[in-house]
Design an enzyme around this catalytic site. Structure first.
Site, mmCIF file in Angstrom:
data_model
loop_
_atom_site.group_PDB
_atom_site.id
_atom_site.type_symbol
_atom_site.label_atom_id
_atom_site.label_comp_id
_atom_site.label_asym_id
_atom_site.label_seq_id
_atom_site.Cartn_x
_atom_site.Cartn_y
_atom_site.Cartn_z
ATOM 1 N N GLY A 156 -8.190 4.017 10.468
ATOM 2 C CA GLY A 156 -8.694 2.678 10.190
ATOM 3 C C GLY A 156 -8.765 2.294 8.730
ATOM 4 O O GLY A 156 -9.414 1.295 8.389
ATOM 5 N N THR A 157 -8.090 3.023 7.851
ATOM 6 C CA THR A 157 -8.174 2.692 6.427
ATOM 7 C C THR A 157 -7.580 1.312 6.129
ATOM 8 O O THR A 157 -8.091 0.580 5.280
ATOM 9 C CB THR A 157 -7.470 3.753 5.567
ATOM 10 O OG1 THR A 157 -6.157 3.998 6.093
ATOM 11 C CG2 THR A 157 -8.251 5.046 5.552
ATOM 12 N N GLY A 158 -6.489 0.949 6.828
ATOM 13 C CA GLY A 158 -5.886 -0.356 6.593
ATOM 14 C C GLY A 158 -6.804 -1.489 7.014
ATOM 15 O O GLY A 158 -6.943 -2.499 6.305
ATOM 16 N N CYS A 159 -7.444 -1.336 8.174
ATOM 17 C CA CYS A 159 -8.409 -2.339 8.640
ATOM 18 C C CYS A 159 -9.569 -2.451 7.655
ATOM 19 O O CYS A 159 -10.021 -3.554 7.312
ATOM 20 C CB CYS A 159 -8.947 -1.954 10.016
ATOM 21 S SG CYS A 159 -7.703 -1.652 11.283
ATOM 22 N N LYS A 215 0.843 -1.192 0.000
ATOM 23 C CA LYS A 215 0.000 0.000 0.000
ATOM 24 C C LYS A 215 0.880 1.245 0.000
ATOM 25 O O LYS A 215 1.681 1.452 0.902
ATOM 26 C CB LYS A 215 -0.926 -0.012 1.214
ATOM 27 C CG LYS A 215 -1.867 -1.220 1.236
ATOM 28 C CD LYS A 215 -2.768 -1.219 2.450
ATOM 29 C CE LYS A 215 -1.992 -1.347 3.736
ATOM 30 N NZ LYS A 215 -2.884 -1.531 4.922
ATOM 31 N N THR A 220 -8.880 9.477 8.013
ATOM 32 C CA THR A 220 -8.273 8.265 7.451
ATOM 33 C C THR A 220 -8.005 7.205 8.522
ATOM 34 O O THR A 220 -7.273 6.256 8.276
ATOM 35 C CB THR A 220 -6.957 8.612 6.749
ATOM 36 O OG1 THR A 220 -6.079 9.282 7.676
ATOM 37 C CG2 THR A 220 -7.194 9.516 5.543
#
Length: 271
Positions: free
Chosen positions: A208-211, A174, A206
């Site tokens: 928690g975008t990875g979760c 990412k 932004t």
């Protein structure tokens, strides 16, 4: 039939990241969401102030209870926190079929460490080989490899290939930490690299975008999509969740994404 997705992760009481984000994202992507908790955190949009780990045997018991009763089509693994929990998760999933998306959560957006140092090697040895797809951001990828974060596309692809050599079926590098107007992601598989380019969205929301992305990916894989198609669908979903996030008024720091933006828009259109 609606597929079932199990999220294994820590809790975020403010609702933007962790298991709360996982449940929302999986549901918004058309799957039935289930959860096994690895940790409780005290956090909000401004940072993490406390972490309480769930005993490893109870983490394993949660997973076993679900697998004993329910057909699980995909698993998303997020915050594992400690080496003991990593071993418990790996053992509980031993022999489990279906897709596994591993998001190597190491550091919260506010800077708090979410993975103990001795857990990194256990993650490499026991969980990376179990993953259908590994989804690190650039600092996480560098930490797993013991090197500096990638600063350009060539380094992203190179580090993605190095991570693939550690055992996961594929790696989604990412690129949100790169500078510039775009946010490129690189899907590295055994057959090459596939790039996904999207414009960077100017917003502070932004958290928690990875979760959210990894859970959306697990849901899309549970629906039977191939990796490139699942990545494209999940990125489209997350882009809207980020793009519409300024409609939310949650906290004074890095706010959450709008997981149900499409649903809210449909309700508004129907009213």
């Amino acid at each position: 039939m609606i597929p079932n997705v199990l999220a294994i992760a820590g809790s975020d009481p403010s609702g933007g990241a962790g298991i709360q984000a996982d449940l929302k994202s999986i549901s918004a992507n058309g799957a039935f969401a289930m959860a096994a908790l690895t940790a409780l955190t005290a956090q909000n949009t401004r940072g993490v102030s406390g972490i309480h780990l769930v005993p490893p045997d109870f983490v394993a018991a949660q997973i076993a209870a679900v697998l004993d009763d329910i057909e699980v089509d995909a698993v998303k693994i997020g915050m594992i926190a400690s080496a003991e929990i990593a071993r418990a998760v790996a053992g509980a999933l031993q022999g489990k079929g279906g897709a596994v998306v591993l998001d190597p959560v190491m550091i919260a957006k506010g800077g708090a460490a979410l993975l103990q140092p001795d857990a990194v090697e256990v993650l490499r040895e026991h969980l990376l080989p179990r993953a259908t797809l590994l989804t690190p951001n650039l600092p996480e990828a560098a930490h797993l490899l013991g090197t500096d974060p990638a600063r350009d596309r060539d380094a992203m692809a190179r580090q993605g290939r190095a991570l693939c050599a550690l055992g996961p079926g594929a790696v989604l590098m990412k690129g949100g930490h790169l500078e510039g107007p775009d946010s490129p992601d690189c899907l590295v598989t055994g057959t090459g690299c596939h790039w996904f380019d999207s414009p960077r969205i100017a917003t502070r929301n932004t958290h928690g975008t990875g979760c959210t992305l990894s859970s959306a990916l697990a849901a899309q894989l549970a629906h039977g999509l191939g990796l490139p198609e699942a990545v494209a669908a999940a990125k489209t979903y997350v882009a809207r969740a980020i793009g519409d996030a300024d409609a939310l008024r949650v906290g004074h720091g890095h706010g959450p994404t709008h997981h149900f933006a499409a649903l809210y828009a449909a309700r508004k259109a129907a009213s």
